[in-house]
Every structure is written in C-alpha cells, then in structure tokens.
Design a protein around this motif. Sequence first.
Motif, PDB file in Angstrom:
ATOM      1  N   TYR A   1       0.830  -1.205   0.000  1.00 27.30           N
ATOM      2  CA  TYR A   1       0.000   0.000   0.000  1.00 27.30           C
ATOM      3  C   TYR A   1       0.867   1.259   0.000  1.00 27.30           C
TER       4      TYR A   1
ATOM      5  N   ALA B   1       1.296   3.996  -3.044  1.00 27.11           N
ATOM      6  CA  ALA B   1       0.899   5.377  -2.802  1.00 27.11           C
ATOM      7  C   ALA B   1       2.024   6.347  -3.127  1.00 27.11           C
TER       8      ALA B   1
ATOM      9  N   SER C   1       4.231   5.938  -5.487  1.00 22.40           N
ATOM     10  CA  SER C   1       4.693   5.737  -6.867  1.00 22.40           C
ATOM     11  C   SER C   1       4.730   7.032  -7.668  1.00 22.40           C
ATOM     12  N   SER C   2       5.605   7.057  -8.657  1.00 19.04           N
ATOM     13  CA  SER C   2       5.790   8.266  -9.473  1.00 19.04           C
ATOM     14  C   SER C   2       4.573   8.585 -10.331  1.00 19.04           C
ATOM     15  N   SER C   3       3.637   7.659 -10.444  1.00 17.87           N
ATOM     16  CA  SER C   3       2.428   7.938 -11.226  1.00 17.87           C
ATOM     17  C   SER C   3       1.418   8.776 -10.433  1.00 17.87           C
ATOM     18  N   ARG C   4       1.675   8.977  -9.154  1.00 14.88           N
ATOM     19  CA  ARG C   4       0.807   9.791  -8.302  1.00 14.88           C
ATOM     20  C   ARG C   4       1.210  11.260  -8.397  1.00 14.88           C
ATOM     21  N   THR C   5       0.310  12.126  -7.970  1.00 16.30           N
ATOM     22  CA  THR C   5       0.649  13.549  -7.938  1.00 16.30           C
ATOM     23  C   THR C   5       1.708  13.779  -6.874  1.00 16.30           C
ATOM     24  N   GLU C   6       2.408  14.885  -6.986  1.00 11.75           N
ATOM     25  CA  GLU C   6       3.453  15.199  -6.000  1.00 11.75           C
ATOM     26  C   GLU C   6       2.864  15.294  -4.594  1.00 11.75           C
TER      27      GLU C   6
ATOM     28  N   ASP D   1       0.250  13.710  -3.440  1.00 15.12           N
ATOM     29  CA  ASP D   1      -0.049  12.353  -2.976  1.00 15.12           C
ATOM     30  C   ASP D   1       1.221  11.622  -2.559  1.00 15.12           C
ATOM     31  N   GLN D   2       2.312  11.856  -3.285  1.00 11.96           N
ATOM     32  CA  GLN D   2       3.583  11.226  -2.930  1.00 11.96           C
ATOM     33  C   GLN D   2       4.085  11.721  -1.583  1.00 11.96           C
TER      34      GLN D   2
ATOM     35  N   ALA E   1       2.027  10.154   1.083  1.00  9.47           N
ATOM     36  CA  ALA E   1       2.352   8.735   1.233  1.00  9.47           C
ATOM     37  C   ALA E   1       3.645   8.532   2.014  1.00  9.47           C
TER      38      ALA E   1
END
Length: 116
Positions: free
Chosen positions: A44, A48, A50-55, A57-58, A61
């Motif tokens: 999880y 969360a 991962s580089s595919s998420r928005t900054e 969200d990163q 996470a």
Amino acid sequence: MREFTTSAKVAKQDGGQKKLPDVPFKLDGVEMVCRAPKDAQLAYLMAAASSSRTEADQVAAVLDFFEQTLDPKSLAVFRKRLLNTDDEFDFTDAMGIFTHVCEEWSGRPTGSGSAS
C-alpha cells in the motif's frame, strides 16, 4: 459466501516465510528504527508513493509511511524535527531516509545513506 482467514507468518529462522527486518538508522546521531511492515502495508505504502501519483499524494504517502513504520520514540523525534521551523531537517532529508529504508527492504541497499 467465501470466507477468508488471516495467514500465520513465521519468522525466517523458524523455517517459515521470510520476514522483513526492522531497519535502524541514525539521524544526526540519534538512533531511530523503522519497524518492518507487513506485506499489505508495504504494498500500500509503495503504491501510494509511486511516481504515477501527484506530488502532493507522494508527499502524503511518504509521511504516512513514517507514521506507520517508525517506532514510537523515533516518530516523536521525527515529527518534532520536521515541524520545527528552526530545524534544518526537511522533507528532502526524510526522502533520503525513505529511499534507504525501502532499499533495505527490497534487498538493494546502495550505500551508507549519509546525506553528506
């Protein structure tokens, strides 16, 4: 209806499933520990971040990662330093620790983790 039960995990030395180790590290001379997450937590948290998420969200996470894995004493120090406007410890430093801990758990350490 299908029923699920929680699988029992046994430490590696007992001949069972491999368990991730706790990862100790020092932050400006203070010993800290990230406790080994269970597999679901790690999956999880890694997804969360991962580089595919928005900054945003990163960032959330990574902070959640530390909330979930730092032992209580380490978490208290981490929070206090990160939220203190007079302390040089910042999110980029936390990212270095995050990277180190994830590398340890993935079995691919890259070095001492020193930011200098």
